[in-house]
Design an enzyme around this catalytic site. Structure first.
Site, PDB file in Angstrom:
ATOM      1  N   GLY A 266     -14.281  53.675 -27.351  1.00 34.64           N
ATOM      2  CA  GLY A 266     -14.043  52.250 -27.146  1.00 34.64           C
ATOM      3  C   GLY A 266     -14.071  51.832 -25.687  1.00 34.64           C
TER       4      GLY A 266
ATOM      5  N   GLY B  42     -17.501  57.424 -27.624  1.00 32.20           N
ATOM      6  CA  GLY B  42     -16.987  56.924 -28.905  1.00 32.20           C
ATOM      7  C   GLY B  42     -15.520  56.548 -28.854  1.00 32.20           C
TER       8      GLY B  42
ATOM      9  N   ASP C 212     -20.300  44.810 -23.228  1.00 31.04           N
ATOM     10  CA  ASP C 212     -20.108  46.044 -22.478  1.00 31.04           C
ATOM     11  C   ASP C 212     -20.992  46.089 -21.233  1.00 31.04           C
ATOM     12  OD1 ASP C 212     -18.652  46.473 -24.744  1.00 31.04           O
ATOM     13  OD2 ASP C 212     -20.091  47.859 -25.641  1.00 31.04           O
TER      14      ASP C 212
END
Ligand code: GLA
Length: 354
Positions: A113, A111, A165
């Protein structure tokens, strides 16, 4: 006794610039980092008639999960959603898995980033894929793996994220960032020749989960802007047309168009060795995330301020927003602020052994 085994590593990523552009068919410039997730998969020698099961052990959490193969697993929360989702999506892609025990180790903060979840999905996919047999086809290409992992995010975790990602994790390379064009999915390495400049990460300490933050709402706003403009994606929108949009859609679309321009400019700055220009682009990107896309928070702003106050030439929040990490670009001689740590490009996802 295991009859076969495979292990895979997949890294997290830092997005240098190009935020909320991926699901708008835009551009981003990201690099894989050293931190990542390692998944070891051991097939067990079960009798062919015995029910096949997947057992997963998350070493860093001290938790486990177990479910039967052969039918889609029930949904579950937390890290289990990723395991169940990857197994189900591999099955849908024609990969037949043996009874398997998975062990999971990772060092990407969650969490924050830095794409801990993409690293997890990609490592799972590579390790399980290497163990399984794909009926009627060869092994999955990297873009197929990225799409499969995105389906896990979208349909199993509930985060309507894009492909940034996963592609950054899969295509990362030492010493280079990758410029990704999400219209064509072309990936171009861009050497990250920083000389004595440094990139550092400073964690805001605020954790986010894209399934429950404002991320999905932002994505829906971009889709609504496309409908109103009559375009397939914001990549096709012209700046002049944005005045037809109501707020906040006009601001959201403006951010995306400007951010694509900033990615092009950042690639030019890196090719030209103009690092002060890169710093200015990072600052402009952050201002746009804060003011137009409205995904910043007081904790993130305080973190950006700390980096700028320490002398950073540029600082911006990385990832989907609503917390997480801030990236800073430091000129030679600028001291790394306490709690910040250096980041540099590392290798992309790969198999460790078979
Ligand atoms: C998260 C998502 C990505 C991307 C970024 C914002 O990291 O997973 O798909 O949308 O946010 O650029």
């Amino acid at each position: 006794m295991p009859t076969d085994s495979a292990a895979a590593f997949a890294p997290g990523r830092v997005n240098l610039i190009g935020e909320h552009t991926d699901y708008n068919h835009g551009l981003a410039l990201a690099f894989a980092i050293a931190a990542g997730v390692t998944v070891r998969a051991h097939a067990s020698a079960a009798a062919p008639s015995a029910p096949r099961r997947i057992r997963a052990e998350a070493n860093d959490l001290g938790e486990s999960d177990e479910f039967a193969l052969g039918q889609p697993p029930a949904t579950a929360g937390g890290w289990r959603a990723y395991v169940r989702g990857v197994v189900a999506e591999l099955a849908a892609a024609g990969v037949e898995l043996p009874a398997t025990t998975l062990t999971i180790d990772g060092d990407v903060p969650r969490g924050a980033g830095l794409s801990s979840s993409a690293a997890f999905e990609v490592a799972l996919c590579l390790a399980l894929g290497a163990l399984g047999r794909r009926t009627g086809g060869g092994w999955l290409e990297r873009v197929e793996i990225a799409r499969l992992c995105a389906r896990v995010e979208n349909d199993w975790v509930g985060a309507h994220t894009g492909l940034l990602d996963q592609l950054a994790s899969l295509y990362g390379a030492p010493d280079a960032a990758v410029c990704i064009d999400f219209e064509t999915l072309a990936v171009e390495p861009v050497p990250l020749a920083l000389g004595d400049w440094r990139l550092v990460i400073l964690d805001s300490g605020e954790r986010h989960a894209h399934a429950s933050s404002g991320y999905n709402e932002r994505r829906a706003e971009c889709a609504a802007a496309c409908v109103q403009l009559g375009v397939e994606s914001l990549r096709d929108a012209s700046a002049g047309a944005l005045s037809r949009l109501p707020q906040p859609l006009a601001m959201r679309a403006q951010h995306v168009l400007d951010e694509n321009d900033r990615v092009r400019a950042a690639v030019g700055a890196l090719h030209g060795g103009d690092l002060p220009a890169l710093g200015a682009l990072l600052n402009a990107s952050h201002a746009s995330q804060r003011d137009l896309f409205q995904v910043s928070t007081p904790a993130v702003e305080a973190t950006v301020e700390r980096l700028l106050h320490a002398g950073a030439a540029g600082a911006r929040m990385v990832g989907g927003g609503f917390g997480g990490s801030v990236l800073g670009l430091l000129a030679p001689g600028v001291r790394v602020p306490p709690d910040a740590y250096g980041v540099r490009p590392g290798p992309g996802a790969h198999l460790l052994e078979r």
